[in-house]
Design an enzyme around this catalytic site. Structure first.
Site, PDB file in Angstrom:
ATOM      1  N   SER A 254       0.826  -1.199   0.000  1.00 52.73           N
ATOM      2  CA  SER A 254       0.000   0.000   0.000  1.00 52.73           C
ATOM      3  C   SER A 254       0.859   1.246   0.000  1.00 52.73           C
ATOM      4  O   SER A 254       2.019   1.226   0.408  1.00 52.73           O
ATOM      5  CB  SER A 254      -0.883   0.005   1.240  1.00 52.73           C
ATOM      6  OG  SER A 254      -0.050   0.168   2.370  1.00 52.73           O
ATOM      7  N   LYS A 255       0.241   2.307  -0.469  1.00 50.48           N
ATOM      8  CA  LYS A 255       0.911   3.597  -0.538  1.00 50.48           C
ATOM      9  C   LYS A 255       1.387   4.055   0.836  1.00 50.48           C
ATOM     10  O   LYS A 255       2.376   4.758   0.950  1.00 50.48           O
ATOM     11  CB  LYS A 255      -0.099   4.634  -1.042  1.00 50.48           C
ATOM     12  CG  LYS A 255       0.053   4.987  -2.483  1.00 50.48           C
ATOM     13  CD  LYS A 255      -0.804   6.188  -2.778  1.00 50.48           C
ATOM     14  CE  LYS A 255      -1.010   6.337  -4.263  1.00 50.48           C
ATOM     15  NZ  LYS A 255      -1.971   7.320  -4.623  1.00 50.48           N
ATOM     16  N   ARG A 256       0.616   3.672   1.848  1.00 48.50           N
ATOM     17  CA  ARG A 256       0.935   4.167   3.190  1.00 48.50           C
ATOM     18  C   ARG A 256       2.327   3.739   3.644  1.00 48.50           C
ATOM     19  O   ARG A 256       2.957   4.425   4.419  1.00 48.50           O
ATOM     20  CB  ARG A 256      -0.126   3.700   4.188  1.00 48.50           C
ATOM     21  CG  ARG A 256      -0.987   4.854   4.687  1.00 48.50           C
ATOM     22  CD  ARG A 256      -2.118   4.365   5.520  1.00 48.50           C
ATOM     23  NE  ARG A 256      -2.968   3.471   4.752  1.00 48.50           N
ATOM     24  CZ  ARG A 256      -3.470   2.337   5.209  1.00 48.50           C
ATOM     25  NH1 ARG A 256      -3.206   1.948   6.420  1.00 48.50           N
ATOM     26  NH2 ARG A 256      -4.260   1.601   4.471  1.00 48.50           N
TER      27      ARG A 256
END
Ligand code: GLU
Length: 495
Positions: A254-256
């Site tokens: 994920s981008k996070r």
């Protein structure tokens, strides 16, 4: 002829997972002397992003994945199975949707959003999986005609066959789904545009795709697709569903937890060779006791096999990408500079140009020598260049303790004696090269009957003023005779 396709939705950037899919499709096609097709799946017009397709094509081009057929950024296309952009194929989908309705494999559904919401609500309360209840499947021809004439909005739904749908996935082996518990998927939306499912199957068939290689998240869609192939009476392609990419903590990438766009890595200076090599080995390895890790795109084209794709998720580990980047930089550097100092300097200057402290460029002579001395460090991470050479330009302030080294047997007294001996040896040095400096100093070591470190540790510390740096001979060489003697004198002044 084997034909694969990469069919991204243009969301604005190319996800690393998307790049892996594209790469495996490309490699599988190349390995089998087949063709690789790019198709843009932009049926969801609400998600339209300006310039997204061009960006995607440019990124594929940058990493070297050239497609045999597909759209060009200038609006033209390669290949004769086009158009390759779904939003330009609406007529084709309409025709096929009509065919499905006529054959009884699809039906119009006039249910309102309110009714569908209510139905789902009840199903959830009853702890049932939300599924369309087929109310509109039982409408008579007259009712349907009337509703259409009245302008009632409708969607077209797939009539899922109530049977077991089995297929052999090239990666996961035998897979089966019970058609009874697969929802009657919407194939055409009320605005007349197709959904992914219809467009995808129609396109894969009309573009003569033989192998559908895509992410695991599409596995639940496959029974719907297979049912559509059967409904049309078309041959079903082979399927291969790639395992997920994971964050180091094993959650879905994920981008996070870091960058997911290939463009981000390009902008950070990763080479295309490193990116391709890294992505290729995310969930695939030739196996067979093979330890090799460095593969060029060309090598991969010769050895790729879909059966060797792992079944479990692949962890996206940025340190590994850094490692590949280092290895590839080293390889390219060695091949391109052929041990020629001038060529080396040119390459090292290029690697460090955006990271170098402006003031260091004032003293070209010291800088050039320094770059060559720390070449290994630059190849590993050019961003750290300043930490590795700053002491050649400004001698850091340091304590006399730095000149001592307990384990090497250098106390303050020894440090003083060593530095005086070094000064004497270097003062007489006419020719200033690494070799001649080394020779002169090693002669001193012998003369004094000390260990190498007893003479060289205080010298290195005096020349650089830091705990870790290149060795004493190299440091003296980079600094030049005058500056080396100055620094030895200021060290002696501390004692
Ligand atoms: N458009 C889909 C995506 O964005 C393609 C899925 C498929 O390859 O069938 O990933």
């Amino acid at each position: 002829m084997i034909r694969t396709r990469f069919a991204p939705s243009p969301t604005g950037y190319l996800h690393v997972g998307g790049l892996r899919t594209a790469l495996y499709c490309y490699l599988f096609a190349k390995k089998n002397k087949g063709q690789f097709i790019l198709r843009i799946e932009d049926t969801d017009q609400a998600r339209f992003v300006e310039g997204a397709m061009e960006n995607l094509i440019n990124t594929l081009h940058w990493v070297g994945l050239e497609y045999d057929e597909g759209p060009n950024p200038d609006g033209t296309q390669k290949g004769n199975h086009g158009p390759y952009i779904q939003s330009q194929r609406n007529e084709i989908y309409t025709k096929y949707a009509q065919e499905l309705i006529e054959k009884g494999h699809a039906y119009r559904c006039f249910c309102t959003k309110e009714r569908l919401d209510e139905m789902r609500e009840l199903q959830t309360q009853r702890k049932e999986a939300p599924m369309y209840d087929r109310k509109c499947l039982n409408l008579s021809q007259n009712e349907i005609r009337e509703l259409i004439e009245n302008g009632t909005p409708f969607v077209v739904r797939q009539k899922m066959p109530y049977k077991l749908i089995k297929f052999k996935d090239q990666i996961r082996g035998n897979v089966q789904f019970d058609g009874k518990i697969v929802d009657d998927q919407v194939l055409v939306k009320s605005d007349g545009f197709p959904t992914y499912h219809l467009a995808n199957v129609v396109d894969d068939h009309t573009m003569e795709i033989t192998h559908v290689i895509r992410g695991e998240e599409w596995l639940p869609s496959t029974p719907k697709h297979i049912a559509l192939y059967e409904a049309f009476g078309w041959e079903t392609p082979e399927f291969a569903h790639l395992p997920l990419l994971l964050n180091p903590d094993k959650t879905k990438l994920s981008k996070r937890q870091g960058d997911v766009a290939v463009e981000d890595y390009i902008n950070k200076g990763y080479s295309k060779e490193a990116i391709i090599n890294f992505v290729a080995l995310l969930g695939w390895h030739p196996g067979g006791g093979e330890n090799q890790e460095i593969y060029s795109l060309q090598e991969l084209e010769n050895i790729f096999s879909i059966e060797k794709v792992h079944k479990t998720g692949a962890v996206f580990n940025i340190e590994k990408l850094d490692w590949f980047n280092w290895q590839w930089r080293k390889k390219t550097y060695e091949e391109e500079t052929e041990n020629d100092p001038e060529k080396k300097l040119k390459a090292l200057t290029e690697y460090t140009k955006n990271h170098l402290n402006e003031s260091f460029t004032q003293d070209k002579e010291v800088l050039n020598k320094a770059l060559l001395i720390v070449e290994e460090k630059i190849l590993k991470d050019p961003k750290e260049i300043n930490e590795n050479i700053h002491f050649f330009f400004d001698l850091p302030n340091y304590d006399q303790e730095l000149l001592t080294h307990e384990k090497m047997g250098v106390d303050l007294k020894q440090a003083q004696a060593s530095l005086e001996a070094c000064r004497a040896a270097l003062e007489n040095q006419e020719h200033w090269s690494e070799e001649s400096i080394k020779e002169a100093l090693l002669k001193k070591v012998e003369e004094l009957g000390v260990k190498n470190g007893q003479l060289l540790w205080p010298l290195r510390a005096a020349l650089t003023g830091v705990q870790f740096s290149p060795g004493a001979f190299e440091a003296a060489y980079v600094l030049g005779k005058k500056e080396s003697l100055n620094r030895i004198n200021s060290a002696l002044a501390k004692l």
